[in-house]
Design a protein around this motif. Structure first.
Motif, PDB file in Angstrom:
ATOM      1  N   GLY A 140       1.505   6.796  -6.915  1.00  0.00           N
ATOM      2  CA  GLY A 140       0.291   7.443  -7.396  1.00  0.00           C
ATOM      3  C   GLY A 140      -0.780   6.498  -7.916  1.00  0.00           C
ATOM      4  O   GLY A 140      -1.641   6.908  -8.691  1.00  0.00           O
ATOM      5  N   ILE A 141      -0.742   5.259  -7.482  1.00  0.00           N
ATOM      6  CA  ILE A 141      -1.768   4.308  -7.902  1.00  0.00           C
ATOM      7  C   ILE A 141      -3.011   4.544  -7.062  1.00  0.00           C
ATOM      8  O   ILE A 141      -2.938   4.595  -5.826  1.00  0.00           O
ATOM      9  N   LEU A 142      -4.143   4.708  -7.715  1.00  0.00           N
ATOM     10  CA  LEU A 142      -5.385   4.991  -7.019  1.00  0.00           C
ATOM     11  C   LEU A 142      -5.776   3.829  -6.108  1.00  0.00           C
ATOM     12  O   LEU A 142      -5.606   2.658  -6.470  1.00  0.00           O
ATOM     13  N   GLU A 143      -6.318   4.146  -4.944  1.00  0.00           N
ATOM     14  CA  GLU A 143      -6.666   3.115  -3.966  1.00  0.00           C
ATOM     15  C   GLU A 143      -7.632   2.071  -4.525  1.00  0.00           C
ATOM     16  O   GLU A 143      -7.517   0.888  -4.210  1.00  0.00           O
ATOM     17  N   GLU A 144      -8.557   2.487  -5.388  1.00  0.00           N
ATOM     18  CA  GLU A 144      -9.495   1.516  -5.952  1.00  0.00           C
ATOM     19  C   GLU A 144      -8.814   0.520  -6.907  1.00  0.00           C
ATOM     20  O   GLU A 144      -9.407  -0.476  -7.295  1.00  0.00           O
ATOM     21  N   GLU A 145      -7.560   0.771  -7.260  1.00  0.00           N
ATOM     22  CA  GLU A 145      -6.809  -0.148  -8.117  1.00  0.00           C
ATOM     23  C   GLU A 145      -5.849  -1.044  -7.332  1.00  0.00           C
ATOM     24  O   GLU A 145      -5.167  -1.874  -7.924  1.00  0.00           O
ATOM     25  N   TRP A 146      -5.793  -0.923  -6.019  1.00  0.00           N
ATOM     26  CA  TRP A 146      -4.821  -1.672  -5.219  1.00  0.00           C
ATOM     27  C   TRP A 146      -5.065  -3.176  -5.252  1.00  0.00           C
ATOM     28  O   TRP A 146      -4.154  -3.955  -5.032  1.00  0.00           O
ATOM     29  N   GLU A 187      -5.923  -4.868  -7.911  1.00  0.00           N
ATOM     30  CA  GLU A 187      -5.848  -5.289  -9.312  1.00  0.00           C
ATOM     31  C   GLU A 187      -4.832  -6.412  -9.514  1.00  0.00           C
ATOM     32  O   GLU A 187      -4.781  -7.012 -10.572  1.00  0.00           O
ATOM     33  N   GLU A 240       0.834  -1.204   0.000  1.00  0.00           N
ATOM     34  CA  GLU A 240       0.000   0.000   0.000  1.00  0.00           C
ATOM     35  C   GLU A 240       0.871   1.257   0.000  1.00  0.00           C
ATOM     36  O   GLU A 240       0.572   2.228  -0.688  1.00  0.00           O
ATOM     37  N   PHE A 250       2.215   1.571  -3.491  1.00  0.00           N
ATOM     38  CA  PHE A 250       1.158   2.054  -4.379  1.00  0.00           C
ATOM     39  C   PHE A 250       0.960   3.567  -4.214  1.00  0.00           C
ATOM     40  O   PHE A 250       0.887   4.296  -5.197  1.00  0.00           O
ATOM     41  N   SER A 251       0.850   4.008  -2.976  1.00  0.00           N
ATOM     42  CA  SER A 251       0.649   5.436  -2.713  1.00  0.00           C
ATOM     43  C   SER A 251       1.805   6.261  -3.264  1.00  0.00           C
ATOM     44  O   SER A 251       1.596   7.301  -3.898  1.00  0.00           O
TER      45      SER A 251
END
Length: 145
Positions: free
Chosen positions: A47-53, A55, A40, A43-44
């Motif tokens: 810049g990966i959007l939380e709703e894509e974590w 995926e 996480e 991802f943050s």
């Protein structure tokens, strides 16, 4: 020098399928990249959007010997037979005496069907069972040898 490689499996539910294959192979979740305390955090940072974590999911051999596995969400479902499959040598492979190998295969069939796999068929060689063709929870075929 050999090239490092990994296996990527397209699927509908990456986390669920990764859990199944971790059980089947004795793999563990791949640790977050160096310098990050969690995926996480990585991802943050990127810049990966939380709703894509959710995926994708990632596994690794805890002994560092086998390839890494990635499970990536795709919108389409599986529609045809695999052109590539894994032979999971739960019995020790064919170099292991059949009397030792086959009970191990049977045990793995029970364990993996309880985890969501299905039996596709039993294959015989010289009049006795040789290996089991299975499908993971999303229908990807593999063999237990």
């Amino acid at each position: 020098m050999a090239t490092t490689w990994s296996v990527t499996i397209d699927c509908a539910r990456p986390g669920r399928l990764a859990e199944f294959w971790a059980l089947a192979l004795g793999y563990v979740e791949r640790p977050a990249p160096s310098g990050f305390g969690s995926w996480e955090e990585w991802f943050s940072h990127h810049g990966i959007l939380e709703e894509e974590w959710d995926e994708g999911a990632y596994l690794t051999d805890p002994d560092g010997l086998g390839p890494q596995l990635s499970f990536l969400r795709v919108p389409e479902s599986k529609v045809v037979k695999n052109r590539l499959h894994l032979d999971v040598q739960v019995g020790g492979g064919r170099e292991t005496p059949w009397e030792v190998r086959w009970p191990r295969v049977v045990d793995a069939v029970e364990r993996l069907t309880a985890a969501g796999a299905t039996v596709v068929g039993e294959q015989t060689l010289q009049g006795r069972p040789d290996h089991m063709v299975m499908a993971d929870p999303e229908g990807n075929e593999f063999c237990l040898v």
